[in-house]
Motif scaffolding. Structure first.
Motif, PDB file in Angstrom:
ATOM      1  N   LEU A   1      -5.976  -3.984  -6.687  1.00 33.51           N
ATOM      2  CA  LEU A   1      -6.400  -4.629  -8.632  1.00 33.51           C
ATOM      3  C   LEU A   1      -5.893  -3.318  -9.483  1.00 33.51           C
ATOM      4  N   ARG A   2      -5.561  -2.890  -8.693  1.00 38.82           N
ATOM      5  CA  ARG A   2      -6.241  -0.849 -10.065  1.00 38.82           C
ATOM      6  C   ARG A   2      -5.263  -0.413  -9.731  1.00 38.82           C
ATOM      7  N   SER A   3      -3.663  -0.776  -9.163  1.00 38.58           N
ATOM      8  CA  SER A   3      -2.497  -0.522  -9.609  1.00 38.58           C
ATOM      9  C   SER A   3      -1.299  -1.885  -9.764  1.00 38.58           C
ATOM     10  N   LEU A   4      -2.655  -3.074 -10.708  1.00 39.26           N
ATOM     11  CA  LEU A   4      -1.876  -3.661 -10.771  1.00 39.26           C
ATOM     12  C   LEU A   4      -2.328  -3.848 -11.975  1.00 39.26           C
ATOM     13  N   ALA A   5      -3.517  -3.671 -12.489  1.00 40.66           N
ATOM     14  CA  ALA A   5      -3.622  -3.362 -14.446  1.00 40.66           C
ATOM     15  C   ALA A   5      -2.993  -2.367 -13.945  1.00 40.66           C
ATOM     16  N   ARG A   6      -2.646  -1.257 -14.183  1.00 45.46           N
ATOM     17  CA  ARG A   6      -2.364   0.351 -14.252  1.00 45.46           C
ATOM     18  C   ARG A   6      -0.880  -0.638 -14.781  1.00 45.46           C
TER      19      ARG A   6
ATOM     20  N   ASP B   1     -11.430  -1.548   0.684  1.00 51.14           N
ATOM     21  CA  ASP B   1     -10.346  -0.240  -0.331  1.00 51.14           C
ATOM     22  C   ASP B   1      -9.418  -0.641  -0.915  1.00 51.14           C
ATOM     23  N   PHE B   2      -9.027  -1.377   0.372  1.00 53.78           N
ATOM     24  CA  PHE B   2      -6.911  -2.022  -0.285  1.00 53.78           C
ATOM     25  C   PHE B   2      -7.080  -2.723  -1.287  1.00 53.78           C
TER      26      PHE B   2
ATOM     27  N   LEU C   1      -0.918 -14.390   0.530  1.00 53.96           N
ATOM     28  CA  LEU C   1      -0.219 -13.107   1.122  1.00 53.96           C
ATOM     29  C   LEU C   1      -0.797 -12.129   1.894  1.00 53.96           C
ATOM     30  N   ILE C   2      -0.899 -10.696   0.351  1.00 56.69           N
ATOM     31  CA  ILE C   2      -1.223  -9.470   0.511  1.00 56.69           C
ATOM     32  C   ILE C   2      -2.592  -9.244   0.608  1.00 56.69           C
TER      33      ILE C   2
ATOM     34  N   ASP D   1       0.575  -0.878  -0.088  1.00 55.02           N
ATOM     35  CA  ASP D   1       0.282  -0.038  -0.112  1.00 55.02           C
ATOM     36  C   ASP D   1       1.016   1.230  -0.322  1.00 55.02           C
ATOM     37  N   ASP D   2       2.111   1.019   0.138  1.00 52.23           N
ATOM     38  CA  ASP D   2       2.804   2.097   0.590  1.00 52.23           C
ATOM     39  C   ASP D   2       3.609   1.932  -0.774  1.00 52.23           C
TER      40      ASP D   2
END
Length: 582
Positions: free
Chosen positions: A169-174, A163-164, A155-156, A123-124
């Protein structure tokens, strides 16, 4: 100016033009316009988590929780701060941090604290570097992070809030979208193939990616067809590339099977071709030979990869497309490099070690190349890549291949090989008496008018190795005709001169002994360094034969086993070769 010098300059200018073009496309596809575009559509969920085949150590999870990050030979203590906000000690350290490969250690710990810490660090990163970071958004680093996040997603995500889950998933897709746009501008070789593997893995593992499945698998199929040679080697000629590819590709094949998707043709055939080459490069102790950028290898990782080999056949003896030969007799193995430099686009880690050899007997490695350094890569890279760092002949203290050097060109292009041997004929003979390989290269022909030929014969029982290094002039030789034939010894081998300095006795830790003789050659034992030790650089020694091509056009040598291994009890306080204080 000679034709060779003009040809080298032409290669450099072509490489500069290509690099500038690639940089422009990378800026267009993944630069500021990409960074400020709206986020990609978010997948609804992850369907599957591919397996991580790399070994993990749960003890490292405690260090990470305490804010101690040890990567690339550097230990950084964060002191409660985010590791992504600290000035990194080196780019390699930063790449390891942003690649998140260390998440596997936290999964091995299998504790609530490890899961919460892993989630907090991910998340950081999303909040700190999710839009851009100079190192964190390099294509190979993004690919490594995607593969790590996918494999460690249990694990994550276990116990996380909604929300996390959405942010993840949004960051992964980007990141996947970024790789789709910049894959063509990724550095050729293993980095580009890793990107193709990461995109294919994400497409298979994330929901709602059906429209990308065929495209991503087709690109992976194309890269494997282009980069994996007919004999199973990689176009970079680096043995370690096979490990890097298979450790990521095997879980993708498994994920495809679990999802009921057919694996592309070259995924299946590529794996089938690479598996025997994993056995080809292994010594008796399970370690890989140190050719063309291959350093220390984890024996347990190799064993894990080989567990996926359905054929479980014997290692091939001849790899003509990759440019290597393997001689076996009894328990003795001789590996010999017999190829031209790889294409310039994938030669940034290649070495000037043509005709170099590595020799092992049972679990004892006798003659090795110096390998590559796991620490201070920039400082030791030039040393490791030189011909003098290999067990072969060096003419006038000059490498058989030339590397691009220069303050400004190196910053843009690195240090690829711009010239080297162009003709490396190889002849192999096998009989009941043993195996003989004769090979030569013209790497010294342009500057010194000499061709180096190496003739090696291994007896069928593996107890005798006969070698001849010949130096054949192609025209009248000048005064520059001095050569040195080097045999770098493994740090565990103890060498001592015997027979009034005419022979060298080599003693292994288990009591096995070999005698090295070189009639009519000036012989000496000199200091050397072994760069590929798991923990540090180590002092070692090398046998060197000196001569001048005009007077001694060939150097004959023989390595003969004089004692077999026996059980040796290690005395209390006895240690291995001392570490260098670097």
């Amino acid at each position: 100016m000679t034709f060779g010098a003009v040809s080298e300059q032409a290669r450099v200018w072509r490489l500069l033009a290509h690099s500038a073009w690639q940089s422009g496309l990378r800026w267009l596809h993944g630069g500021p316009m990409f960074r400020w575009q709206p986020f990609s559509p978010t997948p609804s969920r992850l369907l599957i988590a591919p397996q991580d085949l790399r070994t993990a150590d749960s003890a490292n999870a405690a260090d990470i929780y305490a804010g101690r990050f040890l990567f690339a030979g550097y230990l950084v203590e964060t002191g409660g701060r985010s590791p992504f906000e600290i000035e990194p000690p080196s780019d390699d350290w930063s790449r390891a941090l942003h690649g998140f490969g260390w998440l596997r250690h936290m999964r091995a710990a299998n504790t609530n604290v490890a899961r919460q810490n892993a989630r907090a660090l991910v998340d950081d990163w999303i909040k700190t570097c999710g839009r851009w970071n100079a190192v964190g958004w390099e294509e190979p680093v993004v690919a490594r992070r995607i593969l790590s996040w996918l494999s460690q997603s249990p694990l994550i995500l276990e116990g996380c809030d909604r929300d996390f889950y959405r942010r993840f998933l949004r960051s992964l897709a980007r990141q996947v979208r970024y790789l789709r746009k910049t894959i063509n501008e990724t550095h050729d070789g293993v980095p580009r193939l890793t990107v193709a593997i990461a995109v294919a893995a994400a497409t298979v593992c994330m929901a709602g990616q059906n429209r990308f499945v065929r495209q991503s698998l087709r690109r992976l199929d194309q890269e494997l067809a282009r980069q994996v040679l007919a004999d199973g080697g990689h176009i970079s000629r680096n043995p370690a590339a096979l490990i890097e590819i298979l450790v990521d590709l095997l879980p993708v094949r498994q994920a495809l099977s679990m999802q009921g998707l057919p694996a592309p043709q070259n995924v299946m055939t590529g794996i089938d071709r690479m598996m025997p080459m994993i056995r080809f490069f292994r010594h008796g102790d399970g370690a890989f030979a140190h050719f063309n950028g291959c350093g220390s290898t984890a024996a347990d990782l190799l064993a894990t990869i080989l567990a996926y080999d359905d054929a479980r056949g014997a290692a091939p003896s001849n790899a003509p497309h990759s440019g290597y030969q393997r001689l076996t007799g009894g328990d003795t193995i001789v590996l010999m490099e017999t190829g031209k430099p790889p294409p310039i686009s994938v030669s940034d880690r290649a070495h000037a070690g043509c005709l170099s050899v590595e020799i092992s007997s049972r679990r004892n490695r006798l003659v090795v190349n110096c390998g590559v350094s796991g620490i201070s890569r920039g400082r030791w890279s030039a040393v490791a890549r030189s011909t003098a760092a290999h067990s072969t002949a060096v003419f006038e203290d000059t490498s058989s291949a030339r590397f691009l050097s220069g303050r400004y060109s190196g910053r843009w292009l690195g240090a690829p090989i711009i010239s080297g041997p162009t003709n490396v004929p190889v002849a192999r003979e096998e009989s009941d008496a043993g195996t003989r390989v004769v090979a030569s290269h013209n790497g010294y022909q342009e500057h010194f008018r000499i061709v180096h030929e190496r003739d090696i014969t291994l007896s069928a029982d593996g107890t005798v190795i006969d070698g001849i290094d010949r130096f054949k002039p192609t025209s009248t030789l000048g005064n520059e005709d001095a050569y040195a034939v080097r045999f770098h010894l493994h740090p565990q081998v103890k060498a001592s001169l015997t027979r009034a300095g005419t022979a060298v006795l080599l003693v292994c830790p288990d009591g096995e002994a070999w005698e090295f003789v070189a009639p009519h050659s000036e012989m000496a034992i000199e200091e050397s360094i072994y760069l590929s030790d798991v923990y540090s650089h180590r002092r070692t020694e090398q046998i060197v034969l000196f001569g001048r091509a005009k007077k001694e056009p060939e150097a004959r040598w023989q390595l003969r086993r004089t004692a077999t291994s026996k059980t040796v009890r290690k005395r209390v306080g006895e240690s291995a070769a001392p570490e260098l204080n670097l």
